[in-house]
Design a protein around this motif. Structure first.
Motif, mmCIF file in Angstrom:
data_model
loop_
_atom_site.group_PDB
_atom_site.id
_atom_site.type_symbol
_atom_site.label_atom_id
_atom_site.label_comp_id
_atom_site.label_asym_id
_atom_site.label_seq_id
_atom_site.Cartn_x
_atom_site.Cartn_y
_atom_site.Cartn_z
ATOM 1 N N SER A 1 -13.229 6.435 6.147
ATOM 2 C CA SER A 1 -11.897 6.012 6.604
ATOM 3 C C SER A 1 -10.908 6.663 5.639
ATOM 4 C CB SER A 1 -11.758 4.488 6.584
ATOM 5 O OG SER A 1 -11.359 4.040 5.299
ATOM 6 N N GLN B 1 -8.964 5.403 3.693
ATOM 7 C CA GLN B 1 -8.504 4.320 2.831
ATOM 8 C C GLN B 1 -7.765 4.796 1.572
ATOM 9 O OE1 GLN B 1 -8.540 1.107 3.599
ATOM 10 N NE2 GLN B 1 -7.416 0.705 1.714
ATOM 11 N N LYS C 1 -4.527 6.825 2.270
ATOM 12 C CA LYS C 1 -3.347 6.079 2.739
ATOM 13 C C LYS C 1 -2.742 5.288 1.587
ATOM 14 C CE LYS C 1 -5.612 2.125 5.105
ATOM 15 N NZ LYS C 1 -5.562 1.270 6.296
ATOM 16 N N GLN D 1 -10.004 5.245 14.574
ATOM 17 C CA GLN D 1 -9.206 4.100 14.118
ATOM 18 C C GLN D 1 -7.723 4.372 14.338
ATOM 19 O OE1 GLN D 1 -9.919 3.404 9.921
ATOM 20 N NE2 GLN D 1 -11.754 2.177 10.312
ATOM 21 N N HIS E 1 -15.121 -6.444 2.080
ATOM 22 C CA HIS E 1 -14.319 -5.465 2.814
ATOM 23 C C HIS E 1 -14.418 -4.122 2.085
ATOM 24 C CE1 HIS E 1 -11.496 -4.079 5.695
ATOM 25 N NE2 HIS E 1 -10.503 -3.944 4.846
ATOM 26 N N HIS E 2 -13.684 -3.942 1.031
ATOM 27 C CA HIS E 2 -13.881 -2.813 0.116
ATOM 28 C C HIS E 2 -13.273 -3.191 -1.230
ATOM 29 C CE1 HIS E 2 -9.774 -1.972 1.236
ATOM 30 N NE2 HIS E 2 -10.109 -1.565 2.450
ATOM 31 N N ARG F 1 -3.907 -4.906 -0.956
ATOM 32 C CA ARG F 1 -4.697 -4.172 -1.944
ATOM 33 C C ARG F 1 -4.363 -4.600 -3.367
ATOM 34 N NH1 ARG F 1 -6.896 -2.650 2.869
ATOM 35 N NH2 ARG F 1 -5.486 -1.308 4.028
HETATM 36 N N1 ASP Z 1 -10.185 1.270 5.682
HETATM 37 C C1 ASP Z 1 -10.534 -0.015 6.170
HETATM 38 C C2 ASP Z 1 -11.683 0.075 7.165
HETATM 39 O O1 ASP Z 1 -12.026 1.170 7.610
HETATM 40 C C3 ASP Z 1 -9.380 -0.701 6.877
HETATM 41 C C4 ASP Z 1 -8.328 -1.169 5.934
HETATM 42 O O2 ASP Z 1 -8.635 -1.868 4.971
HETATM 43 O O3 ASP Z 1 -7.145 -0.835 6.185
HETATM 44 O O4 ASP Z 1 -12.253 -0.926 7.525
#
Ligand code: ASP
Length: 464
Positions: free
Chosen positions: A196, A198, A201, A234, A326-327, A368
């Protein structure tokens, strides 16, 4: 120039038109020929009466299904008995004056007029360009276009900037397995396709853009399931100076408006969308993506719900280590910082929010952590060494030293959302060129062998 079939309904009887498209169905009745002509906008009946034709009467015997033809003719009303209320062009037909065959077609490997699932998926994907001619698939592609268009328009109206981020990126341990791309210029080194955008961005937020979105492809080398593909799309969003409430409200309004415009026949079960904590969802529904529809057979019912207050960390049994739910970039309550420092990761709540629809997760995001110091502590708590953190996340930590705005975002899983809106069981039905469930593309025949010369250029040799 041609006229599009959908335009014919606005024209008067006697008007001359030039139509170009595919022979959907062809019938002969004595000397007459009846063509159901199809283009990207619809289907219309064309009547070919040899005596009325100045060109092409001699080729009426040659026409077959799926031939591409050009027809010059005039619009006429159908006899009352022949009118079809259920068809867009059901009250009119075209009386052909000129007929020309632009290209011929072999008999397709499956019928286009019939239900597409008559053919097995392998064959459908091998001849995807024919499969996409089916009415249902053409509808799904149109829906895909309409939904992307609507999201774009809404984000533009809110002053979001649409910015592309690289596909040739860097491998970082974010969750799934990376697709690697060997570098020709740097022997032994690899790019990775992004799981992604992530980190990009977030760096755009450091850059001062404030409102970013992108319709973006993500790549995860996972085994495929009905609602998973290695490559998927996405609608990715990030915004500075926001809290969780603002992101949730913004996305909820966007979703509602999209449904109103693109899928007005669907019924959203409750507005505002219900909100459940992760704990409530698990206790009540044994799932963090509960299906809140009253009638699960009804494909027109849309039960959106937010799930919030996820745990920040979970113990990954397979890997025997702690990971972020999540991350790792997700923020948590500052009161829990001491727990993170102490490696006591079990009870910490994340500022994460997921949007679920009819039992599927269709969007997920978080506020974040924007402090380099705290982020470094998270990485440490997750067991990364100082060197690992530097080599894998150093760029982000460095960026965060130069005035980083508080920020948060979300990403919509477009394919899954479309699957539900289209009433399909698989995301493959809403993608133009998906892979098979075992990751192959029967149309292009990939993955495929490459030449020894290509491997040499990339400094690669294959294991025997
Ligand atoms: N990058 C995250 C995902 O792919 C989405 C996010 O946290 O904006 O799930």
């Amino acid at each position: 120039m041609k006229n599009y079939i959908k335009e014919t309904v606005d024209l008067k009887a006697g008007a001359e038109v030039i139509l170009k498209g595919w022979v959907h169905v062809y019938r002969r009745m004595g000397k007459l020929g009846f063509i159901d002509l199809r283009d990207s906008t619809g289907i219309i009946q064309v009547v070919c009466v040899p005596d009325e034709m100045t060109q092409g009467a001699d080729i009426l015997d040659d026409v077959r299904s799926e031939f591409v033809v050009s027809i010059k003719g005039v619009i006429q009303e159908r006899g009352v008995k022949q009118q079809r209320e259920d068809q867009l062009t059901g009250k009119i037909e075209i009386l052909a004056k000129e007929l020309e065959i632009l290209s011929e077609s072999e008999t397709p490997p499956f019928e286009i007029v019939n239900e597409e699932r008559q053919a097995n998926e392998e064959l459908r994907l091998k001849y995807r360009y024919l499969d996409l001619r089916h009415e249902r698939m053409a509808k799904n592609m149109n829906l895909r276009h309409q939904v992307i268009k609507n999201f774009r328009e809404q984000f533009y109206a809110l002053d979001f900037k649409e910015i592309e981020t690289p596909y040739l990126s860097k491998s970082t341990p974010e969750g799934a397995r990376d697709f690697l791309v060997p570098s020709r210029n740097y022997p032994g080194k690899f790019y990775a396709l992004p799981q992604s955008p992530q980190q990009y961005k977030q760096m755009l937020m450091v850059a001062g853009l404030e409102k970013y979105f992108q319709v973006v492809r993500c790549f995860r080398d996972e085994d495929q399931r009905g609602d998973r593909q290695a490559e998927f799309t996405q609608i990715d969003v990030e915004r500075s100076f926001v809290d969780q409430e603002e992101i949730i409200n913004m996305l909820e309004a966007i979703m509602i408006k999209m449904v109103e415009v693109v899928a007005p026949d669907k019924k959203i079960m409750s507005v505002p969308f219900p909100r459940l904590t992760y704990k409530e969802a698990m206790e009540k529904y044994q799932s963090d993506k509960p299906d809140l529809r009253k009638n699960k057979e009804d494909k027109d019912e849309l039960a959106f719900a937010w799930v919030v207050d996820f745990p920040m960390f979970e113990y990954k049994e397979g890997d025997e280590r702690w990971g972020a739910v999540h991350h790792p970039f997700t923020a948590f309550d500052q009161a829990d910082l001491a727990k993170v420092e102490a490696g006591d990761l079990g009870e910490i709540k994340a500022k994460q929010y997921d949007l679920v629809l009819n039992g599927s997760e269709i969007a997920g995001g978080s506020i974040r952590t924007h402090s380099a110091e705290i982020l470094a502590k998270v990485f440490k708590a997750l067991g990364h060494s100082e060197e690992e953190v530097q080599s894998q996340f150093g760029h982000l930590l460095e960026a965060f030293k130069y005035g980083v705005p508080p920020h948060g975002g979300i990403a919509i899983g477009l394919d899954r959302l479309l699957m539900i809106l289209a009433g399909e069981d698989s995301i493959r039905e809403v993608m133009a060129f998906p892979k098979t469930s075992d990751n192959r593309d029967p149309l292009m025949d990939s993955p495929s062998d490459v030449s020894k010369a290509q491997l040499d250029e990339l400094h690669l040799s294959l294991k025997k």
